[in-house]
Design a protein around this motif. Structure first.
Motif, PDB file in Angstrom:
ATOM      1  N   HIS A 246       0.858  -1.189   0.000  1.00  0.00           N
ATOM      2  CA  HIS A 246       0.000   0.000   0.000  1.00  0.00           C
ATOM      3  C   HIS A 246       0.891   1.235   0.000  1.00  0.00           C
ATOM      4  CE1 HIS A 246      -3.644   2.299   0.632  1.00  0.00           C
ATOM      5  NE2 HIS A 246      -3.145   2.877   1.709  1.00  0.00           N
ATOM      6  N   HIS A 247       0.802   2.032  -1.091  1.00  0.00           N
ATOM      7  CA  HIS A 247       1.622   3.236  -1.213  1.00  0.00           C
ATOM      8  C   HIS A 247       3.106   2.930  -0.970  1.00  0.00           C
ATOM      9  CE1 HIS A 247      -2.034   6.068  -0.358  1.00  0.00           C
ATOM     10  NE2 HIS A 247      -2.151   5.375  -1.478  1.00  0.00           N
ATOM     11  N   ARG A 248       3.609   1.904  -1.636  1.00  0.00           N
ATOM     12  CA  ARG A 248       5.021   1.490  -1.588  1.00  0.00           C
ATOM     13  C   ARG A 248       5.424   0.856  -0.260  1.00  0.00           C
ATOM     14  NH1 ARG A 248       8.658   6.092  -4.735  1.00  0.00           N
ATOM     15  NH2 ARG A 248       7.239   6.435  -6.477  1.00  0.00           N
ATOM     16  N   ARG A 249       4.499   0.697   0.643  1.00  0.00           N
ATOM     17  CA  ARG A 249       4.819   0.134   1.958  1.00  0.00           C
ATOM     18  C   ARG A 249       4.297  -1.295   2.047  1.00  0.00           C
ATOM     19  NH1 ARG A 249       2.559   0.608   7.452  1.00  0.00           N
ATOM     20  NH2 ARG A 249       0.679   1.472   6.507  1.00  0.00           N
ATOM     21  N   LEU A 250       5.173  -2.233   2.388  1.00  0.00           N
ATOM     22  CA  LEU A 250       4.773  -3.630   2.515  1.00  0.00           C
ATOM     23  C   LEU A 250       3.937  -3.818   3.776  1.00  0.00           C
ATOM     24  CD1 LEU A 250       5.236  -6.600   1.397  1.00  0.00           C
ATOM     25  CD2 LEU A 250       6.879  -6.792   3.272  1.00  0.00           C
ATOM     26  N   LEU A 251       2.730  -4.356   3.582  1.00  0.00           N
ATOM     27  CA  LEU A 251       1.855  -4.617   4.718  1.00  0.00           C
ATOM     28  C   LEU A 251       1.827  -6.094   5.103  1.00  0.00           C
ATOM     29  CD1 LEU A 251      -1.267  -2.432   3.814  1.00  0.00           C
ATOM     30  CD2 LEU A 251       0.730  -1.806   5.178  1.00  0.00           C
TER      31      LEU A 251
ATOM     32  N   PHE B 191      -4.755 -13.264 -10.391  1.00  0.00           N
ATOM     33  CA  PHE B 191      -5.896 -13.131  -9.492  1.00  0.00           C
ATOM     34  C   PHE B 191      -5.442 -12.726  -8.091  1.00  0.00           C
ATOM     35  CE2 PHE B 191      -8.693 -15.063  -6.308  1.00  0.00           C
ATOM     36  CZ  PHE B 191      -9.906 -14.487  -6.637  1.00  0.00           C
ATOM     37  N   LEU B 192      -4.420 -13.418  -7.580  1.00  0.00           N
ATOM     38  CA  LEU B 192      -3.948 -13.126  -6.223  1.00  0.00           C
ATOM     39  C   LEU B 192      -3.295 -11.752  -6.129  1.00  0.00           C
ATOM     40  CD1 LEU B 192      -2.519 -16.463  -4.790  1.00  0.00           C
ATOM     41  CD2 LEU B 192      -4.700 -15.372  -4.343  1.00  0.00           C
ATOM     42  N   ILE B 193      -2.554 -11.347  -7.169  1.00  0.00           N
ATOM     43  CA  ILE B 193      -1.938 -10.012  -7.165  1.00  0.00           C
ATOM     44  C   ILE B 193      -3.032  -8.940  -7.099  1.00  0.00           C
ATOM     45  CG2 ILE B 193      -0.667  -8.344  -8.563  1.00  0.00           C
ATOM     46  CD1 ILE B 193       1.052 -10.666  -9.562  1.00  0.00           C
ATOM     47  N   THR B 194      -4.087  -9.123  -7.904  1.00  0.00           N
ATOM     48  CA  THR B 194      -5.192  -8.157  -7.921  1.00  0.00           C
ATOM     49  C   THR B 194      -5.906  -8.131  -6.577  1.00  0.00           C
ATOM     50  OG1 THR B 194      -5.486  -8.631 -10.273  1.00  0.00           O
ATOM     51  CG2 THR B 194      -7.257  -7.444  -9.170  1.00  0.00           C
ATOM     52  N   LEU B 195      -6.139  -9.299  -6.011  1.00  0.00           N
ATOM     53  CA  LEU B 195      -6.819  -9.382  -4.722  1.00  0.00           C
ATOM     54  C   LEU B 195      -5.978  -8.730  -3.626  1.00  0.00           C
ATOM     55  CD1 LEU B 195      -9.293 -10.392  -3.208  1.00  0.00           C
ATOM     56  CD2 LEU B 195      -8.104 -12.553  -2.830  1.00  0.00           C
ATOM     57  N   ALA B 196      -4.675  -8.980  -3.660  1.00  0.00           N
ATOM     58  CA  ALA B 196      -3.777  -8.383  -2.657  1.00  0.00           C
ATOM     59  C   ALA B 196      -3.803  -6.864  -2.741  1.00  0.00           C
ATOM     60  CB  ALA B 196      -2.360  -8.907  -2.849  1.00  0.00           C
ATOM     61  N   ALA B 197      -3.859  -6.338  -3.977  1.00  0.00           N
ATOM     62  CA  ALA B 197      -3.919  -4.884  -4.147  1.00  0.00           C
ATOM     63  C   ALA B 197      -5.211  -4.320  -3.552  1.00  0.00           C
ATOM     64  CB  ALA B 197      -3.813  -4.531  -5.631  1.00  0.00           C
ATOM     65  N   GLN B 198      -6.330  -5.057  -3.741  1.00  0.00           N
ATOM     66  CA  GLN B 198      -7.599  -4.624  -3.173  1.00  0.00           C
ATOM     67  C   GLN B 198      -7.568  -4.696  -1.644  1.00  0.00           C
ATOM     68  OE1 GLN B 198     -10.329  -3.493  -4.740  1.00  0.00           O
ATOM     69  NE2 GLN B 198      -9.552  -3.720  -6.817  1.00  0.00           N
TER      70      GLN B 198
ATOM     71  N   ILE C 152      -6.424  -3.166   4.856  1.00  0.00           N
ATOM     72  CA  ILE C 152      -5.467  -3.447   5.930  1.00  0.00           C
ATOM     73  C   ILE C 152      -4.874  -2.151   6.474  1.00  0.00           C
ATOM     74  CG2 ILE C 152      -3.213  -4.460   6.443  1.00  0.00           C
ATOM     75  CD1 ILE C 152      -3.917  -6.748   4.594  1.00  0.00           C
ATOM     76  N   SER C 153      -4.513  -1.238   5.567  1.00  0.00           N
ATOM     77  CA  SER C 153      -3.945   0.034   6.009  1.00  0.00           C
ATOM     78  C   SER C 153      -4.924   0.792   6.890  1.00  0.00           C
ATOM     79  CB  SER C 153      -3.567   0.882   4.787  1.00  0.00           C
ATOM     80  OG  SER C 153      -3.088   2.144   5.178  1.00  0.00           O
ATOM     81  N   HIS C 154      -6.188   0.822   6.466  1.00  0.00           N
ATOM     82  CA  HIS C 154      -7.203   1.515   7.257  1.00  0.00           C
ATOM     83  C   HIS C 154      -7.368   0.858   8.626  1.00  0.00           C
ATOM     84  CE1 HIS C 154     -10.762   4.053   7.792  1.00  0.00           C
ATOM     85  NE2 HIS C 154     -11.319   3.010   8.376  1.00  0.00           N
ATOM     86  N   ALA C 155      -7.380  -0.476   8.645  1.00  0.00           N
ATOM     87  CA  ALA C 155      -7.529  -1.196   9.905  1.00  0.00           C
ATOM     88  C   ALA C 155      -6.331  -0.970  10.806  1.00  0.00           C
ATOM     89  CB  ALA C 155      -7.706  -2.689   9.636  1.00  0.00           C
ATOM     90  N   GLU C 156      -5.157  -0.913  10.205  1.00  0.00           N
ATOM     91  CA  GLU C 156      -3.948  -0.678  10.984  1.00  0.00           C
ATOM     92  C   GLU C 156      -4.011   0.682  11.664  1.00  0.00           C
ATOM     93  OE1 GLU C 156       0.692  -1.396  10.089  1.00  0.00           O
ATOM     94  OE2 GLU C 156      -0.265   0.071   8.805  1.00  0.00           O
TER      95      GLU C 156
END
Length: 758
Positions: free
Chosen positions: A120-125, A145-152, A157-161
């Motif tokens: 997310h924004h160059r930061r590994l989550l 499929f997994l790359i697209t899902l991970a991007a979504q 995750i960032s918001h939850a963090e």
């Protein structure tokens, strides 16, 4: 696969928390891909280095291992995915030298392995992993499929963090110093307690319900509307001491909405169709805002926010008519999903110290009024966990567009120290502000004030400004519900010109489009910043342009300080067209008996083509003025209102310096003056470069004026030229910034070095 992905994303979006979202993902991916294992590992923010990856959810591995299995940076295959930040697809994972076996997971039965990074924004989550018993290499469709899902998944995750959910899930203490980036809306630093606007009135949560009595529901709705009308009248009266009459028209616009059929009659119609008042109101607001929400233009979306604001106010009275007035803490930082101007007005001015909105830009009503009131503001905070910020300790950095949640005692002390330093610095420079800005080798550089509200005029007069270097005439247009007439405009411009006479006042002609739109003149485009804006609109609508030019000239009768400036000039033909209309406006007024002189005329250099045409344009006008905000945006292809690319927007970029050099040299070859009226003029480090470029004048906000005068009075032009020559040989903005910051420190101006270093 796209249909599957869409369904998973919808389910995840509806999840109540991060844990539920992760469980949905691992279950649905395992089901849809018909594999044996799906797991999610997240960066462990509780670990000291924050590089450890923790198993947070899994379908297929031993459930007892969730929350227990952790890998350090570079450890195991999950660590390899994290290290490389790219997919790892293995036919037989145990054969790989980086494979690490965790007996508690029960994964010894699985051979095929595919891991993709969550970024997310160059930061590994984290890392999303799928495994299968048989030996196989996952095909390209599975990988994609997994790359697209991970991007979504990354945004959730960032918001939850930021919400503290990642920490809370593990029973940890909430994180300190959570830093959230947005858009700088109004400069300054504020420390205080978060107050969330309208935590009770949530239109989207209202359920459908058959009314017991249609008449009773209609009566309750009308009472709620009347209460809101009274509330707005009280707010407008309260703001009389803060804002002049022109800016209070915004509250009149709200009152008009409360009398309009589109809101009131439609809601009553919905009640008579068989729904209770709150749901009828909900449906009406949705209908009125749907069209606005689908528009690309940021300002038109702000209009939808106004409709929602009215809806929430009415709903608040419907839900709890007896709720007592909210109590605001002594240092209130107002927080909201979609803050509006009336939210600011509700807080007693002496208690409001900061503003944070997850939506909006620097041109929204909230940002405009925050600047007028001197309140630090951060806008467009995409990941803002609004519902969790009530009564939380917050720090608002309006210079950099950053919010700090739950600051540590150390960080809090640092910002309070910065506030005290700023206060002392401001007090110490108060007398200096009244002195002329003269370099140590005797060259005077006028420092003007930027303005857009009549409320700025008196502070500008008292600030020691040498005049108004930029009056944004679009602001009076933006806060009205129609185009102001010639007489109305003339009175506004007269109120700006007269107090400063004979000091120059530069009125910029109407500059709308892009991120500045008029609610009654919508411009909907796929790419508004490169579309119909500025001089392009006014030349296409001479009836609007001539009215404004006539108003400016009429306002100058008997005065000698009117300067007119044209925005967004990118071609000589545009300048010629504007000058012809100005001459026509003057001829008409002379025929009507007005004694109007031809004012000095200037061009804004903010389109890259104008840089190359600087000498050509300057030969036909009296002055040039560089609008660095747009020029930097266009040169670097960076939307200055987009937090995702905010780090790329940098006035110290070598390309910007070379462009400024070319513009200044072109103006001077034509024998004309050139000024800078954008953000660079208010940046102490950049001012050194502008002195070296022999920029003739600067125009800044009133809050920055004394500090910029201090910089000018601390350097000689020759020293500035030496530093400029060094900077022009450099290739990285960070190196240029470091050199200039060091020069400020050596000159005894260390207190002006960017707040980011504190």
């Amino acid at each position: 696969m796209l249909d599957v992905l869409r369904r998973i994303v919808l389910e995840v979006s509806a999840a109540n928390n991060l844990t539920e979202a992760l469980e949905i993902i691992v279950r649905r991916v395992r089901q849809e891909l018909q594999i044996d294992v799906c797991s999610v590992y997240l960066r462990d923010t509780a670990s000291e280095s924050q590089q450890q990856m923790l198993l947070m959810a899994s379908e297929g591995l031993n459930p007892e291992s969730i929350g227990q299995v952790a890998m350090k940076a570079g450890e195991g295959l999950v660590g390899l995915v994290a290290e490389r930040a790219e997919p790892v697809n293995l036919e037989n994972a145990p054969d790989h030298p980086r494979f690490k076996y965790f007996p508690e997971t029960g994964e010894e039965r699985f051979h095929a392995f595919l891991g993709v990074p969550i970024v997310h924004h160059r930061r590994l989550l984290g890392v999303l992993v799928v495994q299968q018993r048989e030996r196989r290499s996952f095909d390209d469709e599975h990988v994609a499929f997994l790359i697209t899902l991970a991007a979504q998944l990354a945004g959730a995750i960032s918001h939850a963090e930021l919400s503290g959910e990642v920490s809370n899930h593990r029973g940890q203490i909430k994180q300190e110093n959570l830093q959230i980036s947005g858009i700088a809306g109004s400069p300054g630093v504020a420390v205080g307690k978060g107050v969330v606007a309208y935590t009770l009135a949530d239109l989207d949560s209202v359920p459908d319900k058959a009314p017991d009595s249609i008449k009773a529901e209609e009566a309750a709705f009308k009472r709620a509307v009347a209460s809101v009308q009274a509330e707005l009248d009280e707010i407008k009266q309260r703001m009389t001491a803060v804002l002049p009459a022109g800016e209070q028209l915004l509250f009149d616009a709200y009152a008009m909405m409360l009398r309009g059929d589109s809101l009131i009659k439609r809601t009553i119609d919905h009640i008579h169709s068989g729904n209770w008042a709150p749901a009828a109101l909900r449906d009406t607001v949705r209908e009125n805002t749907r069209a606005f929400d689908e528009m690309e233009d940021p300002y038109l979306r702000e209009r939808a926010a106004d409709v929602r604001d009215i809806g929430r106010r009415i709903l608040k009275h419907l839900q709890a008519p007896s709720i007592a007035e909210e109590k605001f803490p002594e240092r209130t930082i107002l927080v909201g999903e979609d803050l509006t101007a009336t939210h600011l007005a509700e807080v007693p001015p002496e208690r409001l110290v900061g503003v944070v909105s997850s939506r909006g830009t620097g041109s929204s009503h909230v940002a405009i009024l925050a600047r007028a009131m001197g309140i630090p503001a951060v806008m467009g905070v995409e990941d803002l966990p609004v519902g969790r910020l009530e009564d939380r300790e917050l720090v608002v950095d309006g210079y950099r567009g950053t919010l700090y949640v739950q600051p540590s005692p150390e960080l809090l002390e640092a910002f309070k120290h910065l506030q005290e330093e700023e206060r002392e610095l401001t007090e110490g420079l108060r007398e200096l502000a009244q002195e002329p800005a003269i370099t140590t080798d005797g060259i005077e550089v006028p420092v003007y004030a930027n303005s857009g509200l009549l409320a700025d005029i008196q502070p500008s007069l008292q600030s020691g400004a040498d005049g108004i270097g930029l009056y944004r005439t679009e602001v009076p247009f933006m806060i009205r519900e129609r185009f102001p007439g010639e007489g109305e405009q003339s009175r506004i411009y007269r109120d700006v010109l007269e107090p400063f006479d004979p000091k120059p006042v530069i009125l910029r002609t109407l500059d709308v489009g892009g991120d500045k739109a008029l609610p009654y003149f919508p411009v909907v485009e796929d790419n508004p910043f490169l579309g119909w804006r500025g001089i392009r609109i006014t030349l296409d609508h001479p009836e609007i342009f001539l009215t404004q030019l006539r108003a400016m000239l009429r306002a100058s009768v008997g005065l000698s300080n009117l300067h007119i400036m044209f925005p967004m000039i990118g071609a000589l033909s545009e300048l010629k067209g504007a000058l012809q209309l100005l001459q026509r406006a003057r001829d008409e007024l002379l025929d009507e008996g007005y004694a109007v002189d031809m004012p000095k005329v200037g061009v804004m250099v903010e389109v890259p083509s104008a840089v190359y045409l600087a000498e050509t344009l300057a030969r036909r006008v009296d002055f040039l003025s560089v609008g660095t905000n747009d020029l930097v945006q266009y040169l670097l292809a960076v939307d200055r209102n987009n937090p995702r690319v905010a780090a790329l927007y940098d006035g110290m970029h070598p390309a910007v310096l070379h462009a400024l050099k070319q513009a200044a040299e072109g103006a001077h070859r034509a024998g004309k003056s050139i000024s800078v009226c954008g953000e660079m003029a208010a940046d102490p480090a950049a001012v050194i470069l502008l002195l070296g470029l022999e920029i003739d004048a600067l125009s800044v906000s009133v809050a920055s004026l004394a500090r910029i005068k201090w910089v000018i009075r601390s350097f000689s032009r020759e020293r500035a030229k030496e530093l400029l020559d060094q900077c022009l040989t450099m290739e990285e903005p960070v190196a240029i910034r470091a050199l200039l910051d060091n020069a400020l420190v050596q000159a005894g101006l260390g207190g002006l070095v960017r707040a980011g270093k504190n």
